[in-house]
Motif scaffolding. Structure first.
Motif, PDB file in Angstrom:
ATOM      1  N   PRO A   7       0.804  -1.233   0.000  1.00 36.88           N
ATOM      2  CA  PRO A   7       0.000   0.000   0.000  1.00 36.88           C
ATOM      3  C   PRO A   7       0.831   1.275   0.000  1.00 36.88           C
ATOM      4  O   PRO A   7       0.358   2.322  -0.436  1.00 36.88           O
ATOM      5  N   VAL A   8       2.080   1.197   0.491  1.00 36.20           N
ATOM      6  CA  VAL A   8       2.950   2.372   0.458  1.00 36.20           C
ATOM      7  C   VAL A   8       3.435   2.610  -0.968  1.00 36.20           C
ATOM      8  O   VAL A   8       3.383   3.729  -1.496  1.00 36.20           O
ATOM      9  N   ALA A   9       3.898   1.553  -1.643  1.00 35.81           N
ATOM     10  CA  ALA A   9       4.360   1.675  -3.026  1.00 35.81           C
ATOM     11  C   ALA A   9       3.225   2.091  -3.952  1.00 35.81           C
ATOM     12  O   ALA A   9       3.437   2.812  -4.933  1.00 35.81           O
ATOM     13  N   PHE A  10       2.002   1.657  -3.649  1.00 36.07           N
ATOM     14  CA  PHE A  10       0.820   1.999  -4.451  1.00 36.07           C
ATOM     15  C   PHE A  10       0.552   3.497  -4.430  1.00 36.07           C
ATOM     16  O   PHE A  10       0.007   4.050  -5.397  1.00 36.07           O
ATOM     17  N   ARG A  11       0.934   4.190  -3.346  1.00 35.43           N
ATOM     18  CA  ARG A  11       0.645   5.615  -3.180  1.00 35.43           C
ATOM     19  C   ARG A  11       1.854   6.518  -3.382  1.00 35.43           C
ATOM     20  O   ARG A  11       1.728   7.737  -3.318  1.00 35.43           O
ATOM     21  N   VAL A  12       3.039   5.942  -3.593  1.00 37.48           N
ATOM     22  CA  VAL A  12       4.251   6.755  -3.778  1.00 37.48           C
ATOM     23  C   VAL A  12       4.131   7.577  -5.052  1.00 37.48           C
ATOM     24  O   VAL A  12       3.783   7.059  -6.113  1.00 37.48           O
ATOM     25  N   ILE A  14       1.964   9.848  -5.531  1.00 32.64           N
ATOM     26  CA  ILE A  14       0.599  10.377  -5.624  1.00 32.64           C
ATOM     27  C   ILE A  14       0.220  11.068  -4.312  1.00 32.64           C
ATOM     28  O   ILE A  14      -0.147  12.236  -4.294  1.00 32.64           O
ATOM     29  N   MET A  15       0.307  10.306  -3.216  1.00 28.70           N
ATOM     30  CA  MET A  15      -0.014  10.846  -1.896  1.00 28.70           C
ATOM     31  C   MET A  15       1.184  10.808  -0.939  1.00 28.70           C
ATOM     32  O   MET A  15       1.191  11.519   0.051  1.00 28.70           O
ATOM     33  N   ILE A  16       2.171   9.962  -1.216  1.00 26.08           N
ATOM     34  CA  ILE A  16       3.325   9.778  -0.329  1.00 26.08           C
ATOM     35  C   ILE A  16       4.598  10.052  -1.111  1.00 26.08           C
ATOM     36  O   ILE A  16       4.696   9.711  -2.300  1.00 26.08           O
ATOM     37  N   GLY A  17       5.579  10.656  -0.446  1.00 22.06           N
ATOM     38  CA  GLY A  17       6.863  10.927  -1.078  1.00 22.06           C
ATOM     39  C   GLY A  17       7.800   9.730  -0.999  1.00 22.06           C
ATOM     40  O   GLY A  17       7.541   8.754  -0.300  1.00 22.06           O
ATOM     41  N   TRP A  18       8.918   9.809  -1.721  1.00 32.81           N
ATOM     42  CA  TRP A  18       9.903   8.733  -1.724  1.00 32.81           C
ATOM     43  C   TRP A  18      10.755   8.781  -0.454  1.00 32.81           C
ATOM     44  O   TRP A  18      11.020   9.848   0.095  1.00 32.81           O
ATOM     45  N   LYS A  19      11.213   7.601  -0.004  1.00 33.39           N
ATOM     46  CA  LYS A  19      12.090   7.535   1.170  1.00 33.39           C
ATOM     47  C   LYS A  19      13.536   7.851   0.807  1.00 33.39           C
ATOM     48  O   LYS A  19      14.328   8.207   1.670  1.00 33.39           O
ATOM     49  N   SER A  20      13.894   7.687  -0.451  1.00 34.16           N
ATOM     50  CA  SER A  20      15.214   8.083  -0.949  1.00 34.16           C
ATOM     51  C   SER A  20      15.008   9.161  -1.999  1.00 34.16           C
ATOM     52  O   SER A  20      14.327   8.919  -3.009  1.00 34.16           O
ATOM     53  N   ARG A  21      15.586  10.339  -1.781  1.00 33.27           N
ATOM     54  CA  ARG A  21      15.376  11.472  -2.684  1.00 33.27           C
ATOM     55  C   ARG A  21      16.724  11.940  -3.220  1.00 33.27           C
ATOM     56  O   ARG A  21      17.446  12.681  -2.552  1.00 33.27           O
ATOM     57  N   LEU A 179      -8.069  -0.338   0.981  1.00 30.06           N
ATOM     58  CA  LEU A 179      -6.732  -0.419   0.386  1.00 30.06           C
ATOM     59  C   LEU A 179      -6.669   0.203  -1.004  1.00 30.06           C
ATOM     60  O   LEU A 179      -5.613   0.675  -1.428  1.00 30.06           O
ATOM     61  N   SER A 180      -7.783   0.194  -1.743  1.00 28.05           N
ATOM     62  CA  SER A 180      -7.779   0.723  -3.105  1.00 28.05           C
ATOM     63  C   SER A 180      -8.035   2.220  -3.172  1.00 28.05           C
ATOM     64  O   SER A 180      -7.930   2.818  -4.246  1.00 28.05           O
ATOM     65  N   THR A 181      -8.381   2.840  -2.050  1.00 24.14           N
ATOM     66  CA  THR A 181      -8.642   4.288  -2.018  1.00 24.14           C
ATOM     67  C   THR A 181      -7.323   5.033  -1.833  1.00 24.14           C
ATOM     68  O   THR A 181      -6.681   4.908  -0.785  1.00 24.14           O
ATOM     69  N   LEU A 182      -6.924   5.788  -2.841  1.00 24.20           N
ATOM     70  CA  LEU A 182      -5.621   6.460  -2.791  1.00 24.20           C
ATOM     71  C   LEU A 182      -5.579   7.552  -1.732  1.00 24.20           C
ATOM     72  O   LEU A 182      -4.523   7.837  -1.177  1.00 24.20           O
ATOM     73  N   ARG A 183      -6.721   8.189  -1.448  1.00 28.94           N
ATOM     74  CA  ARG A 183      -6.737   9.250  -0.446  1.00 28.94           C
ATOM     75  C   ARG A 183      -6.581   8.729   0.973  1.00 28.94           C
ATOM     76  O   ARG A 183      -6.294   9.486   1.893  1.00 28.94           O
TER      77      ARG A 183
END
Length: 236
Positions: A7-12, A14-21, A179-183
């Protein structure tokens, strides 16, 4: 789709930033990616006991030309900082020796560690390693997470549960978990509990609520929607 992926990778993106920038060329990318993995493994598996009880949720890495910025999100930062910040300086030197680069270490406190999935998974793994009953452990964890204000939680264990000869999967859930809701703020955590009979995989999903959006666009968007039934056309 949301049921089958992390679920974290699904939202990276879109709603969540990357852990390595950071950005790198094709030649340097694989080397820097392994370096990030080494940094995370070194901190997570640090020989000092304080690091395990500090509650490290996630480790973020940012890179510039001159330095590597490492941000630790910790539930109890005082255990890592130490008296007068001496322990931070020691860890910073160790990371510099590991990477061969200048490291800028920053520690941030987690506001609500009770609903962070990775910390919950690690706590369950510690109890299972001490031969606690897995059903009782799951029940207590779910109750404490829901009492802390989470909208929903699911815990799944896989392995030789209770010392059984055949491995199996057990799961329990409470509340809503879209789980399928991106928000939806779905936090995911995974770890392994080392027991005498073998390792047990611990997976935790926590629904922390919804990402706040612009609520003013709701009525306008509904008004501008196309009608569900097409208009009837008449032939002349």
């Amino acid at each position: 789709m949301g049921q089958k992926v992390n679920p974290v990778a699904f939202r990276v993106g879109i709603m969540i930033g990357w852990k390595s920038r950071w950005y790198a060329s094709k030649k340097e990318f694989s080397q820097l990616l392994l370096e990030d993995s080494k940094i995370r493994k070194f901190i997570k598996n640090h020989p000092r006991r304080e690091y395990k009880s500090a509650g490290i949720d996630r480790i973020e890495v940012e890179r510039t030309r001159d330095e590597v910025k490492v941000v630790l999100h910790v539930a109890r930062p005082g255990l890592i900082i130490g008296k007068k910040g001496q322990e931070v300086e020691i860890l910073q030197e160790e990371l510099q020796n590991l990477t061969g680069r200048r490291v800028n270490l920053k520690i941030e406190e987690i506001a609500r560690p009770e609903i962070m999935a990775q910390l919950i998974a690690e706590e369950i793994a510690q109890q299972l390693a001490k031969r606690a009953s897995f059903r009782r452990t799951i029940k207590r964890a779910i109750e404490s997470v829901m009492d802390s204000g989470a909208r929903g939680v699911k815990i799944q264990l896989a392995g030789r549960l209770g010392g059984a000869e055949m491995a199996r999967c057990e799961k329990a859930s409470a509340g809503s978990l879209p789980l399928s809701t991106l928000r939806a703020k779905i936090d995911y955590g995974f770890t392994e509990a080392a027991t005498a009979q073998g390792n047990i995989g611990v997976q935790v999903w926590v629904n922390q609520g919804m990402h706040e959006g612009d609520a003013t666009n709701g009525p306008d968007a509904q008004a501008s929607e196309a009608p569900k039934k097409p208009k009837r056309t008449y032939k002349r």
